[in-house]
Scaffold this active site. Structure first.
Site, PDB file in Angstrom:
ATOM      1  N   ASP A 145      -2.879   1.256 -30.000  1.00  0.00           N
ATOM      2  CA  ASP A 145      -1.771   2.379 -30.419  1.00  0.00           C
ATOM      3  C   ASP A 145      -2.427   3.409 -31.110  1.00  0.00           C
ATOM      4  O   ASP A 145      -1.550   4.704 -31.071  1.00  0.00           O
ATOM      5  CB  ASP A 145      -1.059   1.692 -31.651  1.00  0.00           C
ATOM      6  CG  ASP A 145      -0.203   0.627 -31.055  1.00  0.00           C
ATOM      7  OD1 ASP A 145       0.072   0.504 -29.857  1.00  0.00           O
ATOM      8  OD2 ASP A 145       0.215  -0.163 -31.732  1.00  0.00           O
ATOM      9  N   PRO A 149       0.711  -1.226  -0.149  1.00  0.00           N
ATOM     10  CA  PRO A 149      -0.006   0.082   0.108  1.00  0.00           C
ATOM     11  C   PRO A 149       0.944   1.339   0.069  1.00  0.00           C
ATOM     12  O   PRO A 149       0.242   2.253  -0.320  1.00  0.00           O
ATOM     13  CB  PRO A 149      -0.850  -0.030   1.225  1.00  0.00           C
ATOM     14  CG  PRO A 149      -0.775  -1.666   1.667  1.00  0.00           C
ATOM     15  CD  PRO A 149       0.563  -2.043   1.247  1.00  0.00           C
ATOM     16  N   ARG A 167      -1.022  -8.297 -21.454  1.00  0.00           N
ATOM     17  CA  ARG A 167      -1.735  -7.921 -22.495  1.00  0.00           C
ATOM     18  C   ARG A 167      -0.792  -6.854 -23.467  1.00  0.00           C
ATOM     19  O   ARG A 167      -1.241  -6.605 -24.540  1.00  0.00           O
ATOM     20  CB  ARG A 167      -3.054  -7.582 -22.152  1.00  0.00           C
ATOM     21  CG  ARG A 167      -3.321  -6.213 -21.295  1.00  0.00           C
ATOM     22  CD  ARG A 167      -4.718  -5.798 -21.134  1.00  0.00           C
ATOM     23  NE  ARG A 167      -5.524  -5.413 -22.022  1.00  0.00           N
ATOM     24  CZ  ARG A 167      -5.378  -4.247 -22.686  1.00  0.00           C
ATOM     25  NH1 ARG A 167      -4.372  -3.455 -22.403  1.00  0.00           N
ATOM     26  NH2 ARG A 167      -5.995  -3.943 -23.677  1.00  0.00           N
ATOM     27  N   GLU A 216       0.279  -9.518   7.050  1.00  0.00           N
ATOM     28  CA  GLU A 216       1.107  -9.019   7.828  1.00  0.00           C
ATOM     29  C   GLU A 216       2.052  -8.120   7.084  1.00  0.00           C
ATOM     30  O   GLU A 216       2.127  -8.160   5.995  1.00  0.00           O
ATOM     31  CB  GLU A 216       1.884 -10.328   8.379  1.00  0.00           C
ATOM     32  CG  GLU A 216       2.234 -11.406   7.629  1.00  0.00           C
ATOM     33  CD  GLU A 216       2.171 -12.700   8.260  1.00  0.00           C
ATOM     34  OE1 GLU A 216       2.343 -12.569   9.569  1.00  0.00           O
ATOM     35  OE2 GLU A 216       1.945 -13.751   7.618  1.00  0.00           O
TER      36      GLU A 216
HETATM   37  C1  9D3 Z   1      -3.041   0.304   5.128  1.00  0.00           C
HETATM   38  C2  9D3 Z   1      -3.182  -0.650   5.843  1.00  0.00           C
HETATM   39  N1  9D3 Z   1      -2.052  -0.957   6.827  1.00  0.00           N
HETATM   40  C3  9D3 Z   1      -2.227  -0.397   8.105  1.00  0.00           C
HETATM   41  C4  9D3 Z   1      -1.551  -0.692   9.196  1.00  0.00           C
HETATM   42  C5  9D3 Z   1      -2.046  -2.566   7.223  1.00  0.00           C
HETATM   43  C6  9D3 Z   1      -2.149  -3.424   5.810  1.00  0.00           C
HETATM   44  C7  9D3 Z   1      -3.392  -3.857   5.354  1.00  0.00           C
HETATM   45  C8  9D3 Z   1      -3.564  -4.683   4.262  1.00  0.00           C
HETATM   46  C9  9D3 Z   1      -0.994  -3.553   5.152  1.00  0.00           C
HETATM   47  C10 9D3 Z   1      -1.252  -4.562   3.948  1.00  0.00           C
HETATM   48  C11 9D3 Z   1      -2.502  -4.819   3.571  1.00  0.00           C
HETATM   49  C12 9D3 Z   1      -2.554  -5.879   2.406  1.00  0.00           C
HETATM   50  N2  9D3 Z   1      -2.130  -5.045   1.171  1.00  0.00           N
HETATM   51  C13 9D3 Z   1      -1.305  -5.406   0.425  1.00  0.00           C
HETATM   52  O1  9D3 Z   1      -0.501  -6.092   0.482  1.00  0.00           O
HETATM   53  C14 9D3 Z   1      -1.327  -4.414  -1.067  1.00  0.00           C
HETATM   54  C15 9D3 Z   1      -2.323  -3.662  -1.421  1.00  0.00           C
HETATM   55  C16 9D3 Z   1      -3.501  -2.926  -0.968  1.00  0.00           C
HETATM   56  O2  9D3 Z   1      -4.061  -3.258  -0.035  1.00  0.00           O
HETATM   57  N3  9D3 Z   1      -4.104  -2.002  -1.704  1.00  0.00           N
HETATM   58  C17 9D3 Z   1      -3.699  -1.618  -2.902  1.00  0.00           C
HETATM   59  N4  9D3 Z   1      -2.407  -1.903  -3.121  1.00  0.00           N
HETATM   60  C18 9D3 Z   1      -1.802  -3.145  -2.725  1.00  0.00           C
HETATM   61  S1  9D3 Z   1      -0.379  -3.653  -3.188  1.00  0.00           S
HETATM   62  C19 9D3 Z   1      -0.099  -4.582  -1.722  1.00  0.00           C
END
Ligand code: 9D3
Length: 238
Positions: free
Chosen positions: A157, A77, A142, A104
């Site tokens: 394109d 995230p 793709r 995690e």
């Molecule tokens: C932002 C939330 N975090 C707060 C402590 C904890 C957390 C929750 C869920 C950390 C990672 C996740 C799992 N999400 C991903 O691994 C993830 C993700 C996403 O949740 N939203 C958009 N893109 C991605 S890429 C990997």
């Protein structure tokens, strides 16, 4: 989790044709204890578990020794938000290593030691990085030559790049009083092409003006956009 998306439809065909190769690696296979422990409690305390560095490091080492150097992307995230420009540039790499966590966090030293890029697929919270990894693989695949039909690639394109799609219709010509626009039945391909371009521009202007601002428009597009703006100002059509 990966078996459905990677073994169906276009991704399946790309794999069969040898255009892409996907290797799924379970970091638990790179643990060395009897319980195959890949995570542990966080230093400093707090809720949740943290993925350990050693199994991830060993998994990465094994892949890069057999495959050679390539970007190591962590789905997280905190990453750069994925868009088509990033997809396009990643599609030019010889290979990619994708790392995803589930539930995690990942020990921060994994970033320092092996990660080259961090990517998010948008500002909403998922349960793990697996679906984002599938999204990335799908979007990159793709773009690769030979994956989509020739016609589809030509479309990508040309004009429609960076705009929303124009509306499409098929039989019947009328359904519960809902009609197909006459122009599409006219057989006038020049006029149809112009109509489609105009509808694409109109939809983009109304729903995603941010996309229009990024796009460099040619003469035809600018003049169509002018027509659209005049129509809207005149209170016609929506
Ligand atoms: C932002 C939330 N975090 C707060 C402590 C904890 C957390 C929750 C869920 C950390 C990672 C996740 C799992 N999400 C991903 O691994 C993830 C993700 C996403 O949740 N939203 C958009 N893109 C991605 S890429 C990997």
């Amino acid at each position: 989790m990966f078996q459905g998306p990677f073994n169906e439809s276009i991704i399946k065909r790309a794999r069969e044709k040898g255009i892409i190769e996907i290797n799924l690696i379970n970091i638990r296979d790179f643990t060395e204890d009897k319980h195959k422990t890949a995570d542990d409690t966080p230093f400093g305390g707090g809720a949740g578990m943290v993925l350990k560095i050693e199994p991830i490091y060993r998994a990465w080492k094994s892949v890069s020794e057999s495959r050679g150097e390539c970007p190591v992307i962590m789905l997280s995230p905190q990453g750069r938000k994925l868009d088509q420009d990033l997809v396009k540039s990643l599609s030019k790499e010889k290979g990619l290593i994708l790392l995803c966590g589930h539930y995690e966090g990942i020990d921060e030293r994994v970033r320092e030691a092996i990660i080259t890029d961090e990517i998010s697929i948008g500002d909403y919270v998922l349960t793990g990085g697996e679906i984002p990894a599938m999204v990335l693989v799908d979007a990159i695949t793709r773009m690769l030559p030979g994956v989509l039909g020739d016609e589809q690639s030509k479309l990508e394109d040309s004009f429609y790049n960076g705009l929303l799609d124009y509306p499409v219709y098929t039989r019947p010509r009328e359904f519960m009083g809902l009609k197909v626009p006459d122009i599409l039945l006219s057989g006038n391909h020049g006029a149809i092409d112009r109509w489609r371009k105009k509808e694409s521009l109109k939809k983009t202007l109304l729903r995603r003006p941010d996309l229009l601002e990024k796009k460099i428009l040619n003469h035809e597009e600018l003049s169509l956009l002018d027509e659209i703006k005049k129509e809207i100002a005149g209170g016609e059509n929506g």
